[in-house]
Enzyme design. Sequence first.
Site, PDB file in Angstrom:
ATOM      1  N   ASP A 183       5.866   0.454   2.976  1.00  0.00           N
ATOM      2  CA  ASP A 183       6.125  -0.908   3.660  1.00  0.00           C
ATOM      3  C   ASP A 183       5.802  -2.696   3.133  1.00  0.00           C
ATOM      4  OD1 ASP A 183       2.996  -0.680   3.560  1.00  0.00           O
ATOM      5  OD2 ASP A 183       3.236  -0.462   5.842  1.00  0.00           O
TER       6      ASP A 183
ATOM      7  N   TYR B 192      -4.699   0.952   9.555  1.00  0.00           N
ATOM      8  CA  TYR B 192      -5.814   1.248   8.633  1.00  0.00           C
ATOM      9  C   TYR B 192      -7.055   0.594   9.748  1.00  0.00           C
ATOM     10  CZ  TYR B 192      -3.110   2.750   4.951  1.00  0.00           C
ATOM     11  OH  TYR B 192      -2.213   3.033   4.637  1.00  0.00           O
TER      12      TYR B 192
ATOM     13  N   ASP C  47       0.672  -1.278   0.059  1.00  0.00           N
ATOM     14  CA  ASP C  47       0.236   0.113  -0.026  1.00  0.00           C
ATOM     15  C   ASP C  47       0.665   1.230  -0.068  1.00  0.00           C
ATOM     16  OD1 ASP C  47       0.774  -0.472   2.882  1.00  0.00           O
ATOM     17  OD2 ASP C  47      -0.731   1.649   3.087  1.00  0.00           O
TER      18      ASP C  47
ATOM     19  N   GLU D 245       5.979   9.382   2.291  1.00  0.00           N
ATOM     20  CA  GLU D 245       5.952   8.623   2.153  1.00  0.00           C
ATOM     21  C   GLU D 245       4.784   7.906   0.963  1.00  0.00           C
ATOM     22  OE1 GLU D 245       5.057   5.615   5.684  1.00  0.00           O
ATOM     23  OE2 GLU D 245       4.386   3.939   4.519  1.00  0.00           O
TER      24      GLU D 245
END
Length: 499
Positions: A91, A239, A88, A479
């Site tokens: 990572d 999440y 996603d 990120e």
Amino acid sequence: MAPNFGRIPPSFPAFFLLLLVTAATHPSPAAAAGGGHDYSDALRKSILFFEGQRSGKLPPDQRVKWRRDSALRDGASIGHDLTGGYYDAGDNIKFGFPMAFTTTLLSWSIIDFGKNMGSELHNAVKAVKWGTDYLLKVTAVPGTVYVQVGDALSDHNCWERPEDMDTLRTAFKIDRAHPGSDVAGETAAALAAASIVFQSRDPPYSRLLLHRAVEVFEFANNYRGAYSTSLNHVVCPFYCDVNGYQDELLWGAAWLHKASRRREYREYIVRNEVVLHAGDTINEFGWDNKHAGINVLISKEVLMGNADYLKSFRQNADAFICSVLPGISHPQIQYSPGGLIFKAGGSNMQHVTSLSFLLLAYSNYLSHSNKVVPCGGTSASSAQIKRLARRQVDYILGDNPVRISYMVGYGERYPQRIHHRGSSLPSVGAHPAHIGCKEGSRYYLSPNPNPNVLVGAVVGGPNSTDDFPDSRPYFQESEPTTYINAPLVGLLAYFSAHP
Ligand SMILES: *[C@@H]1O[C@H](CO)[C@@H](O)[C@H](O)[C@H]1NC(C)=O
């Protein structure tokens, strides 16, 4: 001592001072006229980014060559092939909730703006299919959805290439006894939206997607609950479903209605509009909160004049638009001094791209139906709404106080030290030997630019005062994520055809 990635105190580069000096010698953001951007180049790159995020066995036509096959045993421990899909962000976890949302928004980008994509359309369709092929695997067993592969704590404790991963690849699921109407509802939405993308391109695949979407929605609706109840220690705080699952049920039904035109979904929407709180927190749209998206999506039918019984959705969508337009009503949405939509909490660009996408989609529906948005004593035209969306895209591409493009590989200056494991570690081609969990630390802490340019990645972006550190430990700013890019694909397609 080994670093805990993401919680490192700032090691601040002199590079930042350079940014300030450079900014001072350039015109102010107010003087930036917009336009002049190569939206087609940015579009191509925004789609290419998804190839850098691929997990599993890479195909022969893979264009991002510094990536290799990875996570080929995902699901093996439970005897179920769960290879494929997308990492996603920076990572190596496959988080199902944001992956499904990404697939939904990529599909919506194609449904509304595919005609503006030119030769990039087939790459955009491939990006959807990489998501849906995986979503079909995770929903293959009725009444079950595999919602995550990989243990986030184990993964986040390492700085490793996906190709080297030796962290825990546990597969986590929801089922009838441990429901997750949020992630299941979003997965149904993704499958239904993608079935529209493949309707004429690959009818059997489209039918398979729609059939599965119907099943998964039934499971989401009949077995209600939030997945962060049973999977709290796994999905939170990454999440976690903070916003409730009601919005994903309406969202799933709205996409199923659009894809199937079946009366039952229309009736579901009308029946559940109030029960499932369609009008709540309308000024948000993201992987956790679908409200603004539901209202904009359903309003299309109202604006096209054949669904008056849904007109409250248009009122909600209008209220959403008014809340985003600066200075037109009581603005609920904040802007940075340089003009960027800003919401606290990190990874701000996700809000910028998803809200801008809704602005653009809605402005198109308005102009096709010759309507404006009433905002208190005044009104907002389609052109005005579109200008705001373009301003946000131009800010991303470089019209901002620090004069940097927040898309990697676009423009002359862009982020060099993005918080992304694969990008920041040497590629397998350049360094075939295994780089272990903690061996990656020196690359993480290095002041050097990342060796692999993740072309098209859009990072979390500047802080509330338009400053950008370009430093890996500043993950909220540096990120990239798949759900920042997915709506941007649609925006760039439109502006590339209407420069
Ligand atoms: C934004 O970042 C700059 C540079 O790191 C810092 O000086 C400033 O205080 C930050 N602003 C906020 C509101 O955090």
